[in-house]
Design an enzyme around this catalytic site. Structure first.
Site, PDB file in Angstrom:
ATOM      1  N   HIS A 298      10.120  -0.420   8.733  1.00  0.00           N
ATOM      2  CA  HIS A 298       9.176  -1.521   8.895  1.00  0.00           C
ATOM      3  C   HIS A 298       9.153  -2.442   7.677  1.00  0.00           C
ATOM      4  O   HIS A 298       9.477  -3.629   7.765  1.00  0.00           O
ATOM      5  CB  HIS A 298       7.760  -0.977   9.123  1.00  0.00           C
ATOM      6  CG  HIS A 298       7.622  -0.030  10.256  1.00  0.00           C
ATOM      7  ND1 HIS A 298       7.746  -0.408  11.571  1.00  0.00           N
ATOM      8  CD2 HIS A 298       7.346   1.306  10.277  1.00  0.00           C
ATOM      9  CE1 HIS A 298       7.544   0.638  12.362  1.00  0.00           C
ATOM     10  NE2 HIS A 298       7.314   1.686  11.596  1.00  0.00           N
TER      11      HIS A 298
ATOM     12  N   ASP B 297       7.676   3.818   3.347  1.00  0.00           N
ATOM     13  CA  ASP B 297       8.539   2.666   3.604  1.00  0.00           C
ATOM     14  C   ASP B 297       8.239   1.519   2.655  1.00  0.00           C
ATOM     15  O   ASP B 297       9.110   0.697   2.366  1.00  0.00           O
ATOM     16  CB  ASP B 297       8.486   2.229   5.067  1.00  0.00           C
ATOM     17  CG  ASP B 297       7.102   1.885   5.569  1.00  0.00           C
ATOM     18  OD1 ASP B 297       6.116   2.427   5.039  1.00  0.00           O
ATOM     19  OD2 ASP B 297       6.989   1.081   6.510  1.00  0.00           O
TER      20      ASP B 297
ATOM     21  N   ASP C 299       0.848  -1.200   0.000  1.00  0.00           N
ATOM     22  CA  ASP C 299       0.000   0.000   0.000  1.00  0.00           C
ATOM     23  C   ASP C 299       0.886   1.254   0.000  1.00  0.00           C
ATOM     24  O   ASP C 299       0.827   2.041   0.921  1.00  0.00           O
ATOM     25  CB  ASP C 299      -0.951  -0.005   1.207  1.00  0.00           C
ATOM     26  CG  ASP C 299      -0.215  -0.024   2.542  1.00  0.00           C
ATOM     27  OD1 ASP C 299       0.947  -0.490   2.591  1.00  0.00           O
ATOM     28  OD2 ASP C 299      -0.782   0.445   3.551  1.00  0.00           O
TER      29      ASP C 299
END
Length: 310
Positions: A240, A13, A9
């Site tokens: 992440h 990151d 999405d």
């Protein structure tokens, strides 16, 4: 060689994870599938197409997926990633169109065509994976492995005190995915919050990246540091999604432990909480992270990106 479908999405990151995937010879990126999450589906799909165009990889198909969670309304993270998902970065209109299949159908087709070969890497909400499982449960036995960036097992969440963003966005989808019976590893906030880059790290890349990718990375991360993180007075960009991507070909970067993990679906204050029981080894449904080689990942990321875009 790891054949990967990246469910994403984008997302700042997410973009860095995509660049790392394209820079890693261990990975054969089969497709991108997009989902609503950090921003709406139109933005995440356009971002995926535009980032591939920027990197010169328009050969990789992008299939749009779920535009909303299974049950709940969509809640985004535009305050973190900017209204378009990529900070203040404005990329040219991509020259390629989305693949005609729905993301769930593409996942099913690719996995069933190559049993035991495809790894699913989900770095957004898990709606597309849940839809694919509902439509064709056999993918759980045909997939090679599943990696998920999500959850907070022994640490607080990042969207509520209890829940991490990707799981909170669609906890019902996460419940389906966690109980599918496939080989599953999660890369949760327990380890991703230990892995961060600073503005100085990104500035270091400026000497080794080509103009277009350099511009993209620096402009996206500048937004994160100067707009979002200015509010919370810190200068750390938690990696992440790139850590989750790296774990697919360098699982040794993380110390794993089997655990039984479930998702809270009812709590007024704890919706989306990932509850882990590390004692129920015989019922473990997930390989959970308990430690990470943060320095090793940082070196890997900076070297890979620097070498891929001289």
């Amino acid at each position: 060689m790891h054949r990967i479908i990246l469910d994403t999405d984008p997302g700042i990151d997410d973009a860095l994870a995509l660049f790392l995937a394209l820079a890693s010879p261990e990975i054969q990126l089969e497709a991108l599938t997009t989902v609503c999450g950090n921003v709406n589906l139109d933005h995440t799909t356009r971002n995926a197409l535009a980032l591939l165009s920027l990197a010169g990889r328009e050969d990789i198909p992008v299939a749009a997926g779920a535009s909303r969670p299974l049950i709940l309304p969509h809640g985004d993270a535009a305050s973190v990633h900017g209204q378009n998902g990529l900070g203040q970065l404005q990329l040219p209109e991509p020259h390629i169109a989305p693949h005609p299949q729905h993301a769930a159908d593409l996942i099913i087709e690719r996995v069933m065509q190559a049993p035991g070969e495809i790894t699913l890497v989900a770095i957004g909400p898990l709606t597309n994976l849940a839809l694919a499982l509902r439509k064709e449960p056999r993918i759980a036995r045909a997939v090679r492995e599943v990696y998920i960036m999500g959850g907070a097992l022994r640490v607080p969440g990042n969207v509520t005190p209890a829940a991490e963003f990707n799981i909170y966005c669609d906890p019902h989808a996460a419940h389906v995915v966690f109980h599918a019976g496939w080989p599953l590893r999660i890369v949760s906030l327990d380890v991703t919050h230990q892995v961060s880059l600073t503005p100085e790290d990104f500035a270091q890349l400026a000497t080794s990246l080509d103009g277009s990718v350099k511009h993209a990375i620096l402009q996206m991360t500048d937004f994160y540091f100067n707009v979002f993180q200015a509010e919370i007075a810190t200068k750390a960009f938690h990696m992440h999604d790139p850590l989750c991507l790296a774990a697919t070909f360098r699982p040794d970067l993380i110390t794993w432990q089997p655990a039984y993990v479930d998702v809270e679906l009812q709590g007024a204050l704890t919706l989306g909480e990932t509850v882990a029981d590390f004692k129920r080894h015989t019922q473990a449904n997930i390989q959970a992270p308990v430690a990470v080689d943060a320095a090793g990942f940082r070196t890997l990321f900076l070297e890979r990106i620097g070498q891929a875009y001289p």
